[in-house]
Design a protein around this motif. Structure first.
Motif, PDB file in Angstrom:
ATOM      1  N   LEU A 167       0.822  -1.212   0.000  1.00 39.28           N
ATOM      2  CA  LEU A 167       0.000   0.000   0.000  1.00 39.28           C
ATOM      3  C   LEU A 167       0.855   1.262   0.000  1.00 39.28           C
ATOM      4  CD1 LEU A 167      -2.749  -1.004   2.607  1.00 39.28           C
ATOM      5  CD2 LEU A 167      -3.008  -0.857   0.119  1.00 39.28           C
ATOM      6  N   PHE A 168       2.034   1.166   0.630  1.00 30.47           N
ATOM      7  CA  PHE A 168       2.904   2.336   0.763  1.00 30.47           C
ATOM      8  C   PHE A 168       4.085   2.296  -0.198  1.00 30.47           C
ATOM      9  CE2 PHE A 168       0.923   1.489   4.891  1.00 30.47           C
ATOM     10  CZ  PHE A 168       0.363   2.717   5.184  1.00 30.47           C
ATOM     11  N   LEU A 169       4.513   1.075  -0.554  1.00 30.79           N
ATOM     12  CA  LEU A 169       5.678   0.916  -1.422  1.00 30.79           C
ATOM     13  C   LEU A 169       5.331  -0.017  -2.585  1.00 30.79           C
ATOM     14  CD1 LEU A 169       8.375   0.395   1.359  1.00 30.79           C
ATOM     15  CD2 LEU A 169       8.115   2.430  -0.056  1.00 30.79           C
ATOM     16  N   PRO A 170       4.823   0.502  -3.677  1.00 28.36           N
ATOM     17  CA  PRO A 170       4.444  -0.355  -4.814  1.00 28.36           C
ATOM     18  C   PRO A 170       5.622  -1.082  -5.450  1.00 28.36           C
ATOM     19  CG  PRO A 170       3.445   1.830  -4.981  1.00 28.36           C
ATOM     20  CD  PRO A 170       4.469   1.911  -3.907  1.00 28.36           C
ATOM     21  N   GLU A 171       6.826  -0.509  -5.332  1.00 29.55           N
ATOM     22  CA  GLU A 171       8.001  -1.124  -5.946  1.00 29.55           C
ATOM     23  C   GLU A 171       8.271  -2.471  -5.269  1.00 29.55           C
ATOM     24  OE1 GLU A 171      11.671  -2.460  -6.964  1.00 29.55           O
ATOM     25  OE2 GLU A 171      11.532  -1.550  -4.981  1.00 29.55           O
ATOM     26  N   ALA A 172       8.389  -3.541  -6.056  1.00 27.09           N
ATOM     27  CA  ALA A 172       8.381  -4.917  -5.547  1.00 27.09           C
ATOM     28  C   ALA A 172       9.533  -5.208  -4.591  1.00 27.09           C
ATOM     29  CB  ALA A 172       8.409  -5.895  -6.718  1.00 27.09           C
ATOM     30  N   GLN A 173      10.756  -4.812  -4.938  1.00 28.64           N
ATOM     31  CA  GLN A 173      11.913  -5.144  -4.113  1.00 28.64           C
ATOM     32  C   GLN A 173      11.864  -4.442  -2.763  1.00 28.64           C
ATOM     33  OE1 GLN A 173      15.689  -4.267  -5.955  1.00 28.64           O
ATOM     34  NE2 GLN A 173      16.891  -5.163  -4.294  1.00 28.64           N
ATOM     35  N   THR A 174      11.527  -3.171  -2.792  1.00 26.90           N
ATOM     36  CA  THR A 174      11.434  -2.414  -1.550  1.00 26.90           C
ATOM     37  C   THR A 174      10.301  -2.929  -0.680  1.00 26.90           C
ATOM     38  OG1 THR A 174      12.202  -0.458  -2.771  1.00 26.90           O
ATOM     39  CG2 THR A 174      11.310  -0.096  -0.579  1.00 26.90           C
ATOM     40  N   SER A 175       9.166  -3.247  -1.304  1.00 28.60           N
ATOM     41  CA  SER A 175       8.016  -3.767  -0.571  1.00 28.60           C
ATOM     42  C   SER A 175       8.331  -5.106   0.080  1.00 28.60           C
ATOM     43  CB  SER A 175       6.822  -3.905  -1.511  1.00 28.60           C
ATOM     44  OG  SER A 175       5.697  -4.425  -0.833  1.00 28.60           O
ATOM     45  N   ALA A 176       9.033  -5.986  -0.632  1.00 34.53           N
ATOM     46  CA  ALA A 176       9.384  -7.297  -0.087  1.00 34.53           C
ATOM     47  C   ALA A 176      10.350  -7.168   1.089  1.00 34.53           C
ATOM     48  CB  ALA A 176      10.006  -8.166  -1.177  1.00 34.53           C
ATOM     49  N   LEU A 177      11.320  -6.274   0.958  1.00 33.95           N
ATOM     50  CA  LEU A 177      12.263  -6.053   2.056  1.00 33.95           C
ATOM     51  C   LEU A 177      11.543  -5.462   3.263  1.00 33.95           C
ATOM     52  CD1 LEU A 177      15.235  -6.185   2.944  1.00 33.95           C
ATOM     53  CD2 LEU A 177      15.497  -3.845   2.091  1.00 33.95           C
ATOM     54  N   GLY A 178      10.652  -4.505   3.015  1.00 34.50           N
ATOM     55  CA  GLY A 178       9.885  -3.903   4.103  1.00 34.50           C
ATOM     56  C   GLY A 178       9.006  -4.913   4.812  1.00 34.50           C
ATOM     57  N   ALA A 179       8.429  -5.855   4.070  1.00 31.29           N
ATOM     58  CA  ALA A 179       7.583  -6.887   4.684  1.00 31.29           C
ATOM     59  C   ALA A 179       8.392  -7.751   5.638  1.00 31.29           C
ATOM     60  CB  ALA A 179       6.936  -7.741   3.599  1.00 31.29           C
ATOM     61  N   SER A 180       9.607  -8.107   5.234  1.00 31.93           N
ATOM     62  CA  SER A 180      10.460  -8.899   6.125  1.00 31.93           C
ATOM     63  C   SER A 180      10.873  -8.097   7.349  1.00 31.93           C
ATOM     64  CB  SER A 180      11.694  -9.404   5.379  1.00 31.93           C
ATOM     65  OG  SER A 180      12.511  -8.325   4.946  1.00 31.93           O
ATOM     66  N   PHE A 181      11.132  -6.800   7.164  1.00 28.38           N
ATOM     67  CA  PHE A 181      11.446  -5.927   8.298  1.00 28.38           C
ATOM     68  C   PHE A 181      10.268  -5.863   9.268  1.00 28.38           C
ATOM     69  CE2 PHE A 181      14.764  -2.946   6.097  1.00 28.38           C
ATOM     70  CZ  PHE A 181      15.641  -4.013   6.035  1.00 28.38           C
ATOM     71  N   LEU A 182       9.066  -5.694   8.730  1.00 27.31           N
ATOM     72  CA  LEU A 182       7.882  -5.528   9.564  1.00 27.31           C
ATOM     73  C   LEU A 182       7.616  -6.774  10.403  1.00 27.31           C
ATOM     74  CD1 LEU A 182       5.487  -3.786  10.417  1.00 27.31           C
ATOM     75  CD2 LEU A 182       4.219  -4.683   8.455  1.00 27.31           C
ATOM     76  N   ARG A 183       7.792  -7.944   9.819  1.00 33.50           N
ATOM     77  CA  ARG A 183       7.545  -9.190  10.541  1.00 33.50           C
ATOM     78  C   ARG A 183       8.511  -9.361  11.715  1.00 33.50           C
ATOM     79  NH1 ARG A 183       6.324 -12.485   5.026  1.00 33.50           N
ATOM     80  NH2 ARG A 183       4.033 -12.570   5.230  1.00 33.50           N
ATOM     81  N   ILE A 184       9.703  -8.805  11.578  1.00 35.44           N
ATOM     82  CA  ILE A 184      10.659  -8.846  12.689  1.00 35.44           C
ATOM     83  C   ILE A 184      10.349  -7.754  13.710  1.00 35.44           C
ATOM     84  CG2 ILE A 184      13.087  -8.560  13.316  1.00 35.44           C
ATOM     85  CD1 ILE A 184      13.799  -9.633  10.515  1.00 35.44           C
ATOM     86  N   ALA A 185      10.140  -6.536  13.220  1.00 33.27           N
ATOM     87  CA  ALA A 185       9.930  -5.395  14.117  1.00 33.27           C
ATOM     88  C   ALA A 185       8.689  -5.559  14.973  1.00 33.27           C
ATOM     89  CB  ALA A 185       9.843  -4.101  13.296  1.00 33.27           C
ATOM     90  N   CYS A 186       7.630  -6.171  14.435  1.00 35.36           N
ATOM     91  CA  CYS A 186       6.382  -6.279  15.180  1.00 35.36           C
ATOM     92  C   CYS A 186       6.499  -7.190  16.395  1.00 35.36           C
ATOM     93  CB  CYS A 186       5.246  -6.751  14.275  1.00 35.36           C
ATOM     94  SG  CYS A 186       5.340  -8.496  13.791  1.00 35.36           S
ATOM     95  N   LEU A 187       7.508  -8.077  16.418  1.00 35.59           N
ATOM     96  CA  LEU A 187       7.676  -8.980  17.550  1.00 35.59           C
ATOM     97  C   LEU A 187       8.002  -8.236  18.842  1.00 35.59           C
ATOM     98  CD1 LEU A 187       9.778 -11.811  15.834  1.00 35.59           C
ATOM     99  CD2 LEU A 187       7.318 -11.784  16.292  1.00 35.59           C
ATOM    100  N   ALA A 188       8.567  -7.045  18.710  1.00 37.90           N
ATOM    101  CA  ALA A 188       8.923  -6.257  19.893  1.00 37.90           C
ATOM    102  C   ALA A 188       7.755  -5.464  20.446  1.00 37.90           C
ATOM    103  CB  ALA A 188      10.075  -5.308  19.555  1.00 37.90           C
ATOM    104  N   VAL A 189       6.670  -5.326  19.675  1.00 35.41           N
ATOM    105  CA  VAL A 189       5.569  -4.442  20.066  1.00 35.41           C
ATOM    106  C   VAL A 189       4.963  -4.799  21.422  1.00 35.41           C
ATOM    107  CG1 VAL A 189       3.220  -3.724  19.461  1.00 35.41           C
ATOM    108  CG2 VAL A 189       5.007  -3.700  17.738  1.00 35.41           C
ATOM    109  N   PRO A 190       4.625  -6.070  21.725  1.00 30.92           N
ATOM    110  CA  PRO A 190       4.033  -6.366  23.039  1.00 30.92           C
ATOM    111  C   PRO A 190       4.950  -6.008  24.199  1.00 30.92           C
ATOM    112  CG  PRO A 190       3.684  -8.192  21.521  1.00 30.92           C
ATOM    113  CD  PRO A 190       4.648  -7.271  20.862  1.00 30.92           C
ATOM    114  N   LEU A 191       6.236  -6.329  24.074  1.00 31.85           N
ATOM    115  CA  LEU A 191       7.174  -6.025  25.152  1.00 31.85           C
ATOM    116  C   LEU A 191       7.386  -4.522  25.294  1.00 31.85           C
ATOM    117  CD1 LEU A 191       9.863  -8.798  24.551  1.00 31.85           C
ATOM    118  CD2 LEU A 191       7.871  -8.850  26.043  1.00 31.85           C
ATOM    119  N   THR A 192       7.440  -3.826  24.153  1.00 36.60           N
ATOM    120  CA  THR A 192       7.574  -2.368  24.197  1.00 36.60           C
ATOM    121  C   THR A 192       6.396  -1.731  24.918  1.00 36.60           C
ATOM    122  OG1 THR A 192       8.749  -2.413  22.081  1.00 36.60           O
ATOM    123  CG2 THR A 192       7.896  -0.286  22.806  1.00 36.60           C
TER     124      THR A 192
END
Length: 273
Positions: A167-192
């Motif tokens: 939705l924010f990054l239509p470019e495929a490579q950037t979007s795929a990298l961002g998706a992998s980042f998000l799946r890692i970053a979200c794991l910290a949300v409950p503890l944060t």
């Protein structure tokens, strides 16, 4: 709200963390900071870097004390600046992906902040009334609520990360990298969220020093040094995992400080029973 540190002191701290090159200053951009002030170069640096943006109306308020929230914002901005500069070493795509992930990741954290603002008066009221049992019930309930809410976001981000990033990054490579980042970053949300709530609980109890110590330990002592270390050892993805590592370390510290503070309160007053 208790103010415990001066802004010039914090500028010195940020200067040590970021090592700016202090040169002659043409204009600090703030009406209350003279360009000949000893800290004018640091003010210009933190303004240009987005670490500190002043108090509004072209004022910096250098003589004003700092609150815990101001310190948290400043150190958080400094850590984000370090993260962006490290990511820039891997090219423009990681920087773009991280920037979007950071904003998406702020949604559940901002909801947790709203929860903090909502339960603080209840904690403060029961603390002042000596009703420590009710105060603890309110605190624990808010922690459980934050955990449940955060778990929903983690599940959503894990399942729909590619769609969200697209939705924010239509470019495929950037979007795929961002998706992998998000799946890692979200794991910290409950503890944060829980670490935030414990810090705000201590603040509502009038324990400003303990709350500020948790904030400084989390953002200053751990986050920035671990970003540098994780990048050096594991590279790009090491930086993304850093937030989770920080929160895992801080959770027992936060719980320990809260438990020790609660036990030191003594018995409830007769009115609180």
């Amino acid at each position: 709200m208790k103010r415990w540190a001066s802004i010039p002191w914090t500028l010195a701290l940020v200067g040590l963390l970021t090592t700016p090159a202090l040169a002659a200053v043409e204009d600090t951009g703030f009406a209350d900071v003279d360009r000949d002030s000893w800290y004018a170069g640091a003010v210009e640096y933190v303004r240009d870097s987005g670490i500190m943006l002043g108090t509004g109306e072209a004022l910096f308020a250098p003589d004003q004390g700092m609150t815990r929230a101001m310190l948290a914002t400043t150190l958080g901005n400094a850590a984000n600046m370090v993260m962006v500069r490290l990511a820039a070493g891997y090219g423009d795509i990681p920087v773009a992906a991280y920037g979007i992930v950071k904003r998406i990741d702020q949604v559940p954290l901002n909801l947790s902040m709203g929860l903090c603002q909502g339960f603080m008066p209840l904690v403060g009221y029961n603390f002042a009334a000596g009703n420590y049992r009710r105060m603890r019930q309110v605190s624990v309930f808010s922690w459980k609520t934050a955990l449940g809410m955060s778990a929903c976001f983690v599940a959503c981000f894990a399942l729909f990360a590619p769609q969200i990033l697209h939705l924010f990054l239509p470019e495929a490579q950037t979007s795929a990298l961002g998706a992998s980042f998000l799946r890692i970053a979200c794991l910290a949300v409950p503890l944060t969220a829980v670490n935030f709530l414990i810090s705000y609980t201590l603040q509502a109890m009038g324990k400003g020093a303990q709350s500020a110590l948790l904030t400084f330990s989390r953002q200053g002592l751990l986050n920035i040094p671990l970003l540098l270390l994780m990048n050096w050892i594991f590279g790009l993805y090491g930086m993304i995992w850093t937030q989770l590592v920080v929160e895992v370390i801080m959770l027992p510290v936060s719980l320990g400080m809260y438990t020790r503070t609660f036990r030191a309160l003594g018995p409830q007053t007769p009115q609180g029973r």
